[in-house]
Design a protein around this motif. Structure first.
Motif, PDB file in Angstrom:
ATOM      1  N   GLU A 169      49.679  32.362  46.408  1.00 29.24           N
ATOM      2  CA  GLU A 169      49.825  32.965  45.421  1.00 29.24           C
ATOM      3  C   GLU A 169      48.612  33.211  44.416  1.00 29.24           C
ATOM      4  O   GLU A 169      48.005  34.034  43.982  1.00 29.24           O
ATOM      5  N   THR A 170      47.886  31.965  44.133  1.00 27.29           N
ATOM      6  CA  THR A 170      46.758  32.139  43.395  1.00 27.29           C
ATOM      7  C   THR A 170      45.483  32.305  43.811  1.00 27.29           C
ATOM      8  O   THR A 170      44.412  32.546  43.000  1.00 27.29           O
ATOM      9  N   LYS A 215      43.891  34.195  45.961  1.00 25.33           N
ATOM     10  CA  LYS A 215      43.026  35.560  46.257  1.00 25.33           C
ATOM     11  C   LYS A 215      42.609  35.906  44.887  1.00 25.33           C
ATOM     12  O   LYS A 215      41.499  36.499  44.471  1.00 25.33           O
ATOM     13  N   ASP A 216      43.363  35.693  43.911  1.00 25.17           N
ATOM     14  CA  ASP A 216      43.265  36.233  42.353  1.00 25.17           C
ATOM     15  C   ASP A 216      42.144  35.529  41.836  1.00 25.17           C
ATOM     16  O   ASP A 216      41.251  36.002  41.349  1.00 25.17           O
ATOM     17  N   ILE A 217      42.171  34.119  41.961  1.00 23.62           N
ATOM     18  CA  ILE A 217      40.989  33.321  41.465  1.00 23.62           C
ATOM     19  C   ILE A 217      39.573  33.727  42.074  1.00 23.62           C
ATOM     20  O   ILE A 217      38.487  33.909  41.510  1.00 23.62           O
ATOM     21  N   GLU A 252      38.723  36.532  43.609  1.00 26.24           N
ATOM     22  CA  GLU A 252      38.234  37.883  43.238  1.00 26.24           C
ATOM     23  C   GLU A 252      37.831  38.115  41.874  1.00 26.24           C
ATOM     24  O   GLU A 252      37.223  38.875  41.630  1.00 26.24           O
ATOM     25  N   LYS A 253      38.360  37.308  41.086  1.00 29.77           N
ATOM     26  CA  LYS A 253      38.238  37.847  39.701  1.00 29.77           C
ATOM     27  C   LYS A 253      37.154  36.840  39.116  1.00 29.77           C
ATOM     28  O   LYS A 253      36.834  36.976  37.911  1.00 29.77           O
ATOM     29  N   SER A 254      36.829  35.641  39.486  1.00 31.94           N
ATOM     30  CA  SER A 254      35.943  34.866  38.891  1.00 31.94           C
ATOM     31  C   SER A 254      34.622  35.334  38.757  1.00 31.94           C
ATOM     32  O   SER A 254      33.804  35.759  39.421  1.00 31.94           O
TER      33      SER A 254
END
Length: 109
Positions: free
Chosen positions: A11-12, A14-16, A18-20
């Motif tokens: 869950e975490t 892809k977010d980390i 793509e957004k880092s």
């Protein structure tokens, strides 16, 4: 930012990635893996030293087999470096501290 590795899951992850705004270094490992255990303190020390310039993460391949499969992890530990959401480097095996620092410096310059 962080002076310790953060655990990622399905869950975490892809977010980390793509957004880092800064590079990310991910250690794919498993509890039963001897080289992973010996490499863990080296990785943690690097996070303490470079945590303002690189985000250090860990993915337990036993707990996250989908991520391990998606990134074709065939041996552990495997380190994958990301910049701007794109994989830029991959190294298999436990690295000694100086070699790990070389990998980190290649992310920064």
């Amino acid at each position: 930012m962080l002076s310790y590795p953060i655990d990622l899951n399905g869950e975490t992850f892809k977010d980390i990635i793509e957004k880092s705004p800064i590079p990310i270094l991910i250690d794919f490992w498993a509890v039963w893996c001897g080289p992973c255990k010996s490499f863990a303190p080296i990785f943690t020390n690097a996070a303490k030293k470079f945590g303002k310039k690189v985000i250090f993460c860990k993915v337990n391949t036993d707990a996250e087999p989908t991520l391990a499969s998606q990134y074709q992890i065939r041996s552990i530990p495997t380190l994958i470096a990301f910049k701007n959401g794109i994989e830029t480097n991959r190294v298999s095996g436990a690295l000694p501290p100086l070699q790990l620092e070389g990998l980190i410096n290649s992310l920064l310059y």
